[in-house]
Design an enzyme around this catalytic site. Sequence first.
Site, PDB file in Angstrom:
ATOM      1  N   CYS A  36      69.988  14.634  31.277  1.00 10.45           N
ATOM      2  CA  CYS A  36      69.567  13.332  30.747  1.00 10.45           C
ATOM      3  C   CYS A  36      69.907  12.198  31.715  1.00 10.45           C
ATOM      4  O   CYS A  36      71.072  11.874  31.925  1.00 10.45           O
ATOM      5  CB  CYS A  36      70.248  13.116  29.395  1.00 10.45           C
ATOM      6  SG  CYS A  36      70.073  11.467  28.706  1.00 10.45           S
ATOM      7  N   CYS A  39      71.819   9.267  30.173  1.00  5.51           N
ATOM      8  CA  CYS A  39      73.198   9.700  29.892  1.00  5.51           C
ATOM      9  C   CYS A  39      74.056   9.558  31.149  1.00  5.51           C
ATOM     10  O   CYS A  39      75.203   9.119  31.084  1.00  5.51           O
ATOM     11  CB  CYS A  39      73.233  11.156  29.422  1.00  5.51           C
ATOM     12  SG  CYS A  39      72.327  11.453  27.888  1.00  5.51           S
TER      13      CYS A  39
END
Length: 114
Positions: A36, A39
């Site tokens: 991600c 993230c």
Amino acid sequence: MIVESIKDVSENTFVPEVIEKSKEKIVIVDFWAPWCGPCKAIAPILNDLASERDILVAKVDTDANTMHAARLGVRGIPALFLFRNGTIVDNKSGMMSKAALTTWVDNHMTADDF
């Protein structure tokens, strides 16, 4: 630099590291995954915040630990859940600036819930 206020949390350690610790200080649970991009972008901001405030950041890899993400209804990552006194008091999802994240945490730190 390793920040002691950041912990990798699994399904087995969620209760002691999140629920129990949130009775002493704010715990932000960061649901993330290695693939991600957002993230990865928010991780240094959380690291900074953990070193600047008396909080704990509990990182839950959603690829390896699906139970709590499913239980809390996580639909997208990064997803941040703020725990105080053993319960969720707020949550946010998606990328946030350091200023927005700091304001979010500081607003909860000023409440006298402990």
